[in-house]
Design a protein around this motif. Structure first.
Motif, mmCIF file in Angstrom:
data_model
loop_
_atom_site.group_PDB
_atom_site.id
_atom_site.type_symbol
_atom_site.label_atom_id
_atom_site.label_comp_id
_atom_site.label_asym_id
_atom_site.label_seq_id
_atom_site.Cartn_x
_atom_site.Cartn_y
_atom_site.Cartn_z
ATOM 1 N N GLY A 1 75.710 80.295 47.574
ATOM 2 C CA GLY A 1 76.502 79.499 48.721
ATOM 3 C C GLY A 1 76.640 78.189 48.637
ATOM 4 N N GLY A 2 77.227 77.548 49.996
ATOM 5 C CA GLY A 2 77.173 76.323 50.099
ATOM 6 C C GLY A 2 76.005 75.535 50.690
ATOM 7 N N LYS A 3 75.674 74.542 50.741
ATOM 8 C CA LYS A 3 74.590 73.928 51.363
ATOM 9 C C LYS A 3 74.865 73.656 52.783
ATOM 10 C CE LYS A 3 74.068 70.610 47.234
ATOM 11 N NZ LYS A 3 74.331 69.099 46.856
ATOM 12 N N TYR A 4 76.048 73.357 53.353
ATOM 13 C CA TYR A 4 76.060 73.155 54.923
ATOM 14 C C TYR A 4 76.495 74.104 55.720
ATOM 15 C CZ TYR A 4 76.496 68.651 52.398
ATOM 16 O OH TYR A 4 76.464 67.734 51.072
ATOM 17 N N ASP A 5 76.963 75.376 55.186
ATOM 18 C CA ASP A 5 77.342 76.347 56.131
ATOM 19 C C ASP A 5 75.954 76.828 56.913
ATOM 20 O OD1 ASP A 5 78.024 79.126 57.157
ATOM 21 O OD2 ASP A 5 78.263 79.985 55.200
ATOM 22 N N GLY A 6 75.944 76.612 58.082
ATOM 23 C CA GLY A 6 74.789 77.087 59.053
ATOM 24 C C GLY A 6 73.960 75.989 59.270
ATOM 25 N N ARG A 7 73.217 75.219 58.065
ATOM 26 C CA ARG A 7 72.172 74.484 58.356
ATOM 27 C C ARG A 7 72.598 73.173 58.771
ATOM 28 N NH1 ARG A 7 69.363 75.826 52.475
ATOM 29 N NH2 ARG A 7 68.798 78.101 52.958
ATOM 30 N N LEU A 8 73.935 72.748 58.608
ATOM 31 C CA LEU A 8 74.273 71.483 59.432
ATOM 32 C C LEU A 8 74.027 71.722 60.917
ATOM 33 C CD1 LEU A 8 75.928 68.679 59.236
ATOM 34 C CD2 LEU A 8 78.275 70.009 59.579
ATOM 35 N N GLY A 9 74.400 72.765 61.398
ATOM 36 C CA GLY A 9 74.201 72.903 62.887
ATOM 37 C C GLY A 9 72.761 72.951 63.393
ATOM 38 N N ILE A 10 71.833 72.855 62.600
ATOM 39 C CA ILE A 10 70.445 72.965 62.884
ATOM 40 C C ILE A 10 70.124 71.429 62.418
ATOM 41 C CG2 ILE A 10 68.026 73.952 62.500
ATOM 42 C CD1 ILE A 10 69.466 76.175 61.038
ATOM 43 N N VAL A 11 70.283 70.890 61.543
ATOM 44 C CA VAL A 11 69.392 69.380 61.105
ATOM 45 C C VAL A 11 70.236 68.434 62.005
ATOM 46 C CG1 VAL A 11 68.584 70.230 58.917
ATOM 47 C CG2 VAL A 11 70.879 69.134 58.970
ATOM 48 N N LEU A 12 71.643 68.691 62.145
ATOM 49 C CA LEU A 12 72.300 67.728 63.013
ATOM 50 C C LEU A 12 71.853 67.385 64.461
ATOM 51 C CD1 LEU A 12 76.068 66.897 62.713
ATOM 52 C CD2 LEU A 12 75.041 67.123 65.060
#
Length: 585
Positions: free
Chosen positions: A260-271
């Motif tokens: 997968g990609g790095k930002y899918d989902g995880r962006l919405g947590i770390v941001l």
């Protein structure tokens, strides 16, 4: 150091002079933007320059593209690059190429110029501004050589705008308060994977547990109360001092698809963690509790069951799923126990709707809409509903050489006709898409007619009525195809999720937040499923999309975004939180 106020106050000629290096040897862009002053922010300046380029004639755009030098080309060797290009190429070490790398770049430059008629352009300082590696540059060069000319023209202009954005940051000494940290944390999480070759983080694996531990540590460091619940959701609460405060929830999932990609989902947590850290460092409280939930599972990779984290929060977790087994024969119940979770506590995770203000999810777009419109942010109107099926076709396996074409019961040929049916029918509806993403001929052989075939079916639409009509037509068509071809068919429904419209009152506040950071609000549909779909069962939801690079590719290692876009998204979320108005606030 040049400042925005200097640019706003200077004469048109001085304005152009100060921006002379931003767009390569093309002062006409600054000349046309000068009349649009004053600019309220650097973002407004960047947007004005980008709009001038977008509105230019095709001849002017092509001239700008051709004004750029080749990477590690003759001009670079001769020291004839502009100061800006020299610094950028040096940032990626292009002046340190090995003989082999140099020869590869020269060949790629020649092939690209011959194919497209203009030089290859890439913002070599990359998504973070710290510089791509030479290996990354060569891989991107090779991949883009396969594009169509029209697509490559558009991508070249996008790369030029990114180069200009980075040059403006340097010129005006822009310090992004959120973006670099967000990008670095995403990179940190990408270091833990179930695979040694790509990013795969499935539910309750060792990589999954390392990820949740890191998220919990970052939440604590940001001033939040943190717990990991019975399904593995990591929950951070930034408490309000207000009596009887309600809770606004944000967050997304931290599991990934395979490769997968790095930002899918995880962006919405770390941001949002970065935003809360910003508030905490200033001692700034909100008139409501803010909860960030890193949902443990959304993708359905390990146990073929999606939204496990968010359905637990909504009180709709199906406890029968605890008896599902993964490919290694491990039950979900046992996997939870091995990870230290008590499945008996899952029911207690459910939130009470009356305690909630809403759910707002930040997510990379996973598509090209914002990219094509030169917009870093977009406000989602609805999340498309989805119907997923597994089809098992059974014909007769027989000799490929001796069985006449008219006497065959070929399961693979039936599957091919079904694929064409899906493509044809789903081209007829508004915001309707259909995909056959899996296709298998079990035990197939080159000289045997396929006696069996399995294929998946995924149909999505913004309207449940449109989606169901397409599903009905396609299932009827499959039955007719199989009857005509004498193929037996088994149809298994894997998922049926209704479309989730976003709440207008939340969308309006997101649009105001986007406008407040000098981005024109733009509304778009989400074709992908998100945790917000599940959360809509107990509260109003909204989503903020962030631009996805590389043509909008997602669920793929090529998934990318920039630190500048992450930063502007964080600023928009911060504005939303500071100005949020809802029931009980």
């Amino acid at each position: 150091m040049t400042s925005l106020s200097d640019l706003n106050a200077s004469s048109p000629a001085h304005f152009v002079e100060q921006l002379h290096g931003v767009y390569e040897l093309s002062p006409w862009i600054a000349q046309r933007a000068a009349s649009r002053r004053p600019f309220a922010s650097v973002t407004a300046l960047k947007t004005a320059l980008q709009q001038v380029l977008a509105q230019a004639s095709p001849e002017e755009q092509l001239g700008l593209i051709r004004a750029h030098p080749e990477l590690a080309g003759k001009a670079a060797i001769a020291g004839q690059l502009t100061a800006e290009s020299t610094r950028e190429q040096a940032k990626s070490g292009l002046h340190l190429c090995s003989a082999e790398e140099f020869a590869t770049l020269q060949r790629l430059n020649s092939d690209y110029k011959a194919r497209f008629g203009f030089p290859f352009i890439l913002a070599v300082k990359g998504p973070t501004g710290q510089g791509l590696t030479r290996q990354d540059i060569i891989a991107t060069f090779t991949r883009r050589l396969k594009n169509r000319r029209a697509d490559e023209l558009a991508e070249s202009l996008r790369q030029i705008k990114r180069i200009a954005e980075l040059r403006l940051n340097d010129l005006l000494d822009v310090r992004l308060p959120f973006g670099p940290a967000i990008m670095q944390q995403v990179e940190t999480l990408a270091g833990w994977s179930d695979s040694g070759y790509n990013l795969t983080c499935a539910y309750l694996t060792a990589a999954h547990q390392k990820t949740v531990a890191q998220l919990a540590a970052w939440m604590k460091d940001a001033g939040m109360q943190v717990q990991i619940d019975a399904v593995g959701n990591v929950v951070g609460r930034y408490l309000s001092d207000a009596p009887d405060a309600k809770t606004l929830i944000t967050g997304s999932h931290y599991d990934t698809v395979r490769n997968g990609g790095k930002y899918d989902g995880r962006l919405g947590i770390v941001l949002p963690i970065a935003v809360v850290r910003h508030l905490h460092e200033r001692g700034e409280k909100l008139p409501f509790h803010l909860e960030i939930v890193g949902f443990a599972e959304e993708e359905g990779v390990r146990f073929k069951s999606t939204f496990l984290g968010s359905t637990a929060v909504t009180g709709h977790f199906d406890l029968a799923l605890l008896n599902q087994y993964d490919s290694e024969g491990v039950s979900m119940r046992d996997a939870l126990a091995a990870a230290g979770h008590d499945a008996r506590q899952i029911a207690a995770i459910a939130r009470k709707p009356q305690d909630l203000l809403g759910f707002v999810e930040v997510h990379i777009e996973q598509g090209p809409v914002l990219l094509e419109r030169d917009l870093p942010l977009g406000v989602v109107t609805a999340i498309a509903g989805s119907s997923r099926y597994l089809l098992k076709l059974t014909g007769v396996a027989s000799h490929a050489g001796t069985t006449p074409m008219t006497m065959r019961r070929d399961a693979a040929s039936a599957a091919a006709e079904i694929i064409m049916l899906v493509e044809q029918r789903c081209s007829q509806g508004e915001a309707l898409v259909g995909t056959v993403g899996q296709l298998q001929v079990p035990n197939g052989s080159v000289n045997v007619i396929a006696g069996a075939c399995q294929l998946s079916l995924d149909i999505r639409a913004a309207s449940d009525t449109v989606r169901q009509a397409a599903v009905d037509d396609i299932l009827d068509g499959i039955a007719a195809i199989c009857a005509r071809r004498q193929i037996d068919v088994e149809t298994e429904l894997l998922l049926s999720a209704n479309a989730a419209p976003c709440a207008p009152w939340l969308m309006a506040q997101l649009e105001s937040a986007v406008a407040a950071v000098d981005i024109a609000p733009y509304a778009l549909l989400s074709g992908a499923g998100h945790d917000a779909m599940a959360m809509a069962a107990i509260t109003d939801v909204a989503m903020l999309f962030v631009r996805c690079g590389n043509g909008g590719i997602s669920h793929n290692p090529l998934e990318t975004m920039t630190a500048d876009d992450a930063d502007i998204a964080a600023q928009a979320l911060l504005h939303l939180l500071r100005h949020f108005r809802g029931d009980g606030v």
